[in-house]
Design a protein around this motif. Structure first.
Motif, PDB file in Angstrom:
ATOM      1  N   ALA A 199       0.832  -1.202   0.000  1.00 14.71           N
ATOM      2  CA  ALA A 199       0.000   0.000   0.000  1.00 14.71           C
ATOM      3  C   ALA A 199       0.869   1.256   0.000  1.00 14.71           C
ATOM      4  O   ALA A 199       1.801   1.395   0.801  1.00 14.71           O
ATOM      5  CB  ALA A 199      -0.928   0.001   1.214  1.00 14.71           C
ATOM      6  N   GLY A 200       0.578   2.159  -0.930  1.00 12.61           N
ATOM      7  CA  GLY A 200       1.289   3.422  -0.992  1.00 12.61           C
ATOM      8  C   GLY A 200       2.731   3.322  -1.448  1.00 12.61           C
ATOM      9  O   GLY A 200       3.478   4.300  -1.363  1.00 12.61           O
ATOM     10  N   LYS A 201       3.145   2.164  -1.934  1.00 12.26           N
ATOM     11  CA  LYS A 201       4.547   1.947  -2.312  1.00 12.26           C
ATOM     12  C   LYS A 201       4.743   2.021  -3.826  1.00 12.26           C
ATOM     13  O   LYS A 201       3.802   1.916  -4.607  1.00 12.26           O
ATOM     14  CB  LYS A 201       5.001   0.567  -1.818  1.00 12.26           C
ATOM     15  CG  LYS A 201       4.865   0.359  -0.315  1.00 12.26           C
ATOM     16  CD  LYS A 201       5.796   1.260   0.462  1.00 12.26           C
ATOM     17  CE  LYS A 201       5.663   1.038   1.973  1.00 12.26           C
ATOM     18  NZ  LYS A 201       6.007  -0.320   2.388  1.00 12.26           N
ATOM     19  N   ARG A 202       6.000   2.172  -4.191  1.00 11.08           N
ATOM     20  CA  ARG A 202       6.400   2.050  -5.596  1.00 11.08           C
ATOM     21  C   ARG A 202       6.915   0.626  -5.792  1.00 11.08           C
ATOM     22  O   ARG A 202       7.808   0.185  -5.072  1.00 11.08           O
ATOM     23  CB  ARG A 202       7.467   3.072  -5.967  1.00 11.08           C
ATOM     24  CG  ARG A 202       6.993   4.519  -5.866  1.00 11.08           C
ATOM     25  CD  ARG A 202       8.020   5.482  -6.442  1.00 11.08           C
ATOM     26  NE  ARG A 202       8.247   5.242  -7.873  1.00 11.08           N
ATOM     27  CZ  ARG A 202       7.495   5.765  -8.856  1.00 11.08           C
ATOM     28  NH1 ARG A 202       6.454   6.541  -8.552  1.00 11.08           N
ATOM     29  NH2 ARG A 202       7.762   5.508 -10.107  1.00 11.08           N
ATOM     30  N   ILE A 203       6.337  -0.067  -6.757  1.00  5.83           N
ATOM     31  CA  ILE A 203       6.617  -1.494  -6.933  1.00  5.83           C
ATOM     32  C   ILE A 203       7.050  -1.763  -8.372  1.00  5.83           C
ATOM     33  O   ILE A 203       6.378  -1.339  -9.320  1.00  5.83           O
ATOM     34  CB  ILE A 203       5.372  -2.356  -6.616  1.00  5.83           C
ATOM     35  CG1 ILE A 203       4.814  -2.008  -5.236  1.00  5.83           C
ATOM     36  CG2 ILE A 203       5.698  -3.833  -6.721  1.00  5.83           C
ATOM     37  CD1 ILE A 203       3.456  -1.377  -5.292  1.00  5.83           C
ATOM     38  N   ALA A 204       8.153  -2.455  -8.551  1.00  5.80           N
ATOM     39  CA  ALA A 204       8.578  -2.911  -9.874  1.00  5.80           C
ATOM     40  C   ALA A 204       8.003  -4.299 -10.111  1.00  5.80           C
ATOM     41  O   ALA A 204       8.145  -5.188  -9.274  1.00  5.80           O
ATOM     42  CB  ALA A 204      10.097  -2.944  -9.971  1.00  5.80           C
ATOM     43  N   VAL A 205       7.339  -4.497 -11.249  1.00  6.66           N
ATOM     44  CA  VAL A 205       6.801  -5.799 -11.647  1.00  6.66           C
ATOM     45  C   VAL A 205       7.551  -6.229 -12.902  1.00  6.66           C
ATOM     46  O   VAL A 205       7.469  -5.573 -13.939  1.00  6.66           O
ATOM     47  CB  VAL A 205       5.289  -5.727 -11.926  1.00  6.66           C
ATOM     48  CG1 VAL A 205       4.774  -7.087 -12.398  1.00  6.66           C
ATOM     49  CG2 VAL A 205       4.537  -5.278 -10.680  1.00  6.66           C
ATOM     50  N   ILE A 206       8.291  -7.321 -12.803  1.00  8.31           N
ATOM     51  CA  ILE A 206       9.079  -7.822 -13.930  1.00  8.31           C
ATOM     52  C   ILE A 206       8.380  -9.038 -14.520  1.00  8.31           C
ATOM     53  O   ILE A 206       8.145 -10.023 -13.823  1.00  8.31           O
ATOM     54  CB  ILE A 206      10.502  -8.202 -13.492  1.00  8.31           C
ATOM     55  CG1 ILE A 206      11.174  -7.038 -12.755  1.00  8.31           C
ATOM     56  CG2 ILE A 206      11.338  -8.632 -14.689  1.00  8.31           C
ATOM     57  CD1 ILE A 206      12.549  -7.379 -12.197  1.00  8.31           C
ATOM     58  N   GLY A 207       8.032  -8.993 -15.803  1.00  7.04           N
ATOM     59  CA  GLY A 207       7.363 -10.113 -16.454  1.00  7.04           C
ATOM     60  C   GLY A 207       6.347  -9.625 -17.459  1.00  7.04           C
ATOM     61  O   GLY A 207       5.909  -8.469 -17.415  1.00  7.04           O
ATOM     62  N   ALA A 220      -3.310  -2.043  -9.348  1.00  9.59           N
ATOM     63  CA  ALA A 220      -4.138  -0.907  -9.777  1.00  9.59           C
ATOM     64  C   ALA A 220      -5.374  -0.796  -8.894  1.00  9.59           C
ATOM     65  O   ALA A 220      -5.770   0.308  -8.494  1.00  9.59           O
ATOM     66  CB  ALA A 220      -4.537  -1.072 -11.243  1.00  9.59           C
ATOM     67  N   ASP A 221      -5.982  -1.925  -8.560  1.00 14.03           N
ATOM     68  CA  ASP A 221      -7.131  -1.909  -7.646  1.00 14.03           C
ATOM     69  C   ASP A 221      -6.721  -1.374  -6.276  1.00 14.03           C
ATOM     70  O   ASP A 221      -7.465  -0.623  -5.632  1.00 14.03           O
ATOM     71  CB  ASP A 221      -7.717  -3.315  -7.501  1.00 14.03           C
ATOM     72  CG  ASP A 221      -8.477  -3.770  -8.742  1.00 14.03           C
ATOM     73  OD1 ASP A 221      -8.834  -2.896  -9.560  1.00 14.03           O
ATOM     74  OD2 ASP A 221      -8.700  -4.983  -8.880  1.00 14.03           O
ATOM     75  N   LEU A 222      -5.527  -1.770  -5.826  1.00 13.20           N
ATOM     76  CA  LEU A 222      -5.027  -1.283  -4.544  1.00 13.20           C
ATOM     77  C   LEU A 222      -4.845   0.230  -4.577  1.00 13.20           C
ATOM     78  O   LEU A 222      -5.218   0.941  -3.632  1.00 13.20           O
ATOM     79  CB  LEU A 222      -3.695  -1.966  -4.211  1.00 13.20           C
ATOM     80  CG  LEU A 222      -2.995  -1.507  -2.932  1.00 13.20           C
ATOM     81  CD1 LEU A 222      -3.838  -1.830  -1.710  1.00 13.20           C
ATOM     82  CD2 LEU A 222      -1.612  -2.161  -2.823  1.00 13.20           C
ATOM     83  N   ALA A 223      -4.284   0.741  -5.666  1.00 16.38           N
ATOM     84  CA  ALA A 223      -4.045   2.174  -5.789  1.00 16.38           C
ATOM     85  C   ALA A 223      -5.343   2.975  -5.747  1.00 16.38           C
ATOM     86  O   ALA A 223      -5.361   4.120  -5.290  1.00 16.38           O
ATOM     87  CB  ALA A 223      -3.293   2.464  -7.083  1.00 16.38           C
ATOM     88  N   LYS A 224      -6.429   2.367  -6.218  1.00 16.55           N
ATOM     89  CA  LYS A 224      -7.729   3.058  -6.244  1.00 16.55           C
ATOM     90  C   LYS A 224      -8.424   3.026  -4.888  1.00 16.55           C
ATOM     91  O   LYS A 224      -9.355   3.795  -4.656  1.00 16.55           O
ATOM     92  CB  LYS A 224      -8.639   2.396  -7.281  1.00 16.55           C
ATOM     93  CG  LYS A 224      -8.132   2.480  -8.718  1.00 16.55           C
ATOM     94  CD  LYS A 224      -9.017   1.639  -9.630  1.00 16.55           C
ATOM     95  CE  LYS A 224      -8.429   1.491 -11.022  1.00 16.55           C
ATOM     96  NZ  LYS A 224      -9.247   0.598 -11.870  1.00 16.55           N
ATOM     97  N   SER A 225      -7.977   2.131  -4.012  1.00 12.69           N
ATOM     98  CA  SER A 225      -8.645   1.985  -2.718  1.00 12.69           C
ATOM     99  C   SER A 225      -8.203   3.077  -1.756  1.00 12.69           C
ATOM    100  O   SER A 225      -7.139   3.679  -1.907  1.00 12.69           O
ATOM    101  CB  SER A 225      -8.351   0.610  -2.123  1.00 12.69           C
ATOM    102  OG  SER A 225      -6.982   0.502  -1.766  1.00 12.69           O
ATOM    103  N   ASP A 226      -9.001   3.334  -0.739  1.00 10.44           N
ATOM    104  CA  ASP A 226      -8.705   4.397   0.222  1.00 10.44           C
ATOM    105  C   ASP A 226      -7.426   4.123   1.005  1.00 10.44           C
ATOM    106  O   ASP A 226      -6.655   5.042   1.299  1.00 10.44           O
ATOM    107  CB  ASP A 226      -9.875   4.563   1.194  1.00 10.44           C
ATOM    108  CG  ASP A 226     -11.120   5.108   0.512  1.00 10.44           C
ATOM    109  OD1 ASP A 226     -10.962   5.744  -0.561  1.00 10.44           O
ATOM    110  OD2 ASP A 226     -12.229   4.887   1.043  1.00 10.44           O
TER     111      ASP A 226
END
Length: 456
Positions: A199-207, A220-226
């Motif tokens: 939550a609230g983090k910057r995450i690298a997704v490789i793949g 993306a769903d997490l980013a939209k949540s409160d």
């Protein structure tokens, strides 16, 4: 041991997952005695590790006919064939009941540590095929055992060996040292601890496959949540983005599979993820509490808090080292099967059904099936594994006509020029090529739909 005595021995099946339990069901249907050896504490142990992920195949496409026949007398009722199970659903409502029916034919906590011929290492030719197999097993309680078998079906999968972040197939420099900030699994964001991690983090997704799509859509769903606001993904692709990057979209004959790619596209289009292309990770450095990914060409990305590596899986062949396997030198798949599944050659993402002919090895009566048979290749469906074990069981029973018969038609991906997206996680090595699918169309995705929650 003479041939008659050998034929009285069980067929050892390694792994109590979907393919392994289906193999046991087909052997029982043929009047043969299976012995399933599962390293985990429960049937479907690997599936349970991605229990939160929803498949993009329906219940009608993830159960095996011979298994259903075995389950029928117990009163088992097949779930609605049009609905999409999660990994947990698949394990609890199908795999566990099937293991329960097989009862004493399934041994849990039994890890296979080696397979060979009795009295014959891989060098010895003399009387080799007349000797039964010896399967060395280490039990959870510390006991060791040797089991004799007439044939061996390895359905142990590839889940235990995820591929690393490095673009050369090896761990990136610093990857092991940063293990506390790196995950090789699709995160379960319904779990409070996991949700707090991202939550609230910057995450690298490789793949670039189904697992990466699932992670991007979930983040993306997490980013939209409160309580997850501010989460942002950097999507790292080793190749560029083409028309086939997001799968077949509405042209895919598995609608949820097509929608999964479109959900990942929506994550990028809506600004919840940014794509970095042509980035082959060479090193991972610490920058205070964050990580910096460095490419082979020297590019450095902005620091991230977490890294999720979803670059596929590879088979563990170590315990088969004393057997004479005929494996493709690149994919580590059976040589006859490799040309059908090679992402460097296979242009339309749909693998032709196959069986014992493509799965045979120089060592007679040993077969790699299920995801294990695909080595490092990305394209796999549960239906493919069920057809494999049907054919293999027929061959072991001596019914060669049935073994050579094809009894499966697989759905098209709607993608040309790249590997398809299937029920097992896809590697990041598919070629881009051209695309004959229609332009992607965004689909509105409901909460808990297959595309937002699944695809493994």
């Amino acid at each position: 041991m003479n041939a008659t005595a050998t034929e009285q021995l069980p067929v050892v099946v390694i792994g109590a997952g979907p393919a392994g339990l289906a193999a046991a069901a087909h052997l029982v249907d043929r009047g043969l005695e299976p012995l399933v050896l599962e390293a985990g504490a429960q049937a479907g142990a690997a599936v349970r590790e991605w229990a939160h992920v929803r498949l993009f195949s329906t219940w009608g496409e993830v159960t095996d006919p011979a298994a259903e026949k075995l389950l029928a007398p117990t009163g088992w009722v097949k779930p609605d064939v049009a609905t999409y199970p999660t990994g947990d659903d698949w394990a609890e409502q199908y795999l566990q009941p099937l293991a329960d029916v097989l009862a004493g034919r399934v041994r849990l906590g039994a890890r296979v540590t080696g397979v060979s011929r009795v009295g014959r290492d891989r060098i010895v030719d003399a009387d080799r095929e007349t000797q039964p197999f010896t399967v060395h097993v280490s039990h959870a309680d510390g006991r060791e055992e040797r089991i004799l078998a007439r044939a061996v079906i390895d359905a142990s999968g590839a889940w235990a060996v995820p591929s690393p972040a490095g673009g050369d197939g090896l761990s990136a420099l610093g990857e092991r040292a940063a293990a506390d900030r790196i995950s090789y699994r699709v995160p379960d964001l319904k779990d409070p601890a996991t949700k707090a991690r991202y939550a609230g983090k910057r995450i690298a997704v490789i793949g670039s496959g189904a697992s990466a799509f699932t992670a991007l859509a979930s983040l993306a769903d997490l980013a939209k949540s409160d309580d997850g606001a501010g989460a942002h993904a950097t999507w790292i692709l080793r190749r560029g983005i083409s028309g086939s990057t997001f799968g077949g979209g509405t042209a895919d004959q598995l609608p949820a599979r097509g929608a999964l790619g479109l959900a990942a596209k929506a994550a990028v289009d809506e600004g919840h993820a940014e794509a970095v292309t042509g980035f082959r990770t060479d090193a991972i450095e610490r920058d205070g509490e964050q990580l910096v990914l460095i490419a082979e060409d020297g590019r450095r990305l902005a620091p991230v808090d977490e890294v999720i590596v979803l670059t596929g899986f590879r088979p563990d062949l170590s315990f088969l080292d004393e057997l004479r396997l005929g494996l493709d030198e690149r994919l580590q798949a059976p040589k006859e099967l490799a040309p059908l599944i090679d992402p460097n050659q296979h242009s339309c993402g749909t693998v032709y059904p196959h069986g014992v002919k493509e799965l045979s090895h120089p060592e007679k009566d040993v077969y790699l099936v299920g995801m294990k048979s695909y080595g490092r290749a990305p394209t796999f469906l549960a239906l493919t594994g069920y057809e494999q074990v049907r054919s293999v069981a027929a061959a072991i029973a001596g019914d060669h006509e049935a073994a050579e018969r094809v009894e499966l038609v697989l759905p098209e991906t709607g993608v040309c020029g790249g590997a398809g997206l299937f029920d097992q996680p896809q590697t990041d090595e598919a070629t881009d090529g051209g695309c004959c699918a229609p332009a992607p169309v965004l689909i509105q995705l409901g909460v808990g739909s297959p595309a937002t929650s699944g695809g493994c």
